[in-house]
Design a protein around this motif. Structure first.
Motif: not given
Length: 129
Positions: A84, A86-91, A93-94, A96, A102
């Protein structure tokens, strides 16, 4: 013949070990002192335990030149598959993590590109089919 080891050239083995384990989530398998450097291998908690990622120091001038040229041209050194993106990208990004691309559809996959803090760009991809 099978793939057993895949090397990632890194500027700093300690920083790379921290990033690849604490941020990306790989597990340390070997960390053996070899003089000035170490033999460090990692495995994926989601993949077979017999395929290892080696954190190779870029002490060889040819390796350093290759690494810098790929980075300057925006070319990822390697790619890791995720289920996933999009989920890995969001994780990430948290944590840093800096992305140079993207999540973007690219034919049968979605891709993103991140900087590993050790001189490399790494592509993440998710098969869409």
């Amino acid at each position: 013949m099978k793939i057993k080891l895949n090397s990632i050239i890194v500027e700093d083995q300690d920083r790379a070990l921290k990033f690849y384990t604490e941020v990306l989530g790989f597990k340390k398998k070997h960390d053996i002192p070899l003089g000035e450097y170490r033999w460090i291998t990692l495995v994926s908690p989601e993949g077979p335990d017999d395929i290892e990622l080696v954190l190779e120091p870029n002490a060889n001038p040819a390796a350093k030149t290759y690494q810098q040229a790929l980075f300057a041209q925006g070319i990822p050194l390697t790619a890791f598959e995720v289920t996933d993106l999009k989920a890995e990208f969001a994780r990430l990004k948290e944590h840093q993590v800096v992305f140079t691309k993207e999540p973007t559809a690219a034919g049968p996959v979605m891709i993103a590109v991140l900087s590993d803090t050790c001189g490399n760009l790494i592509q993440l991809y998710q098969p869409l089919l």
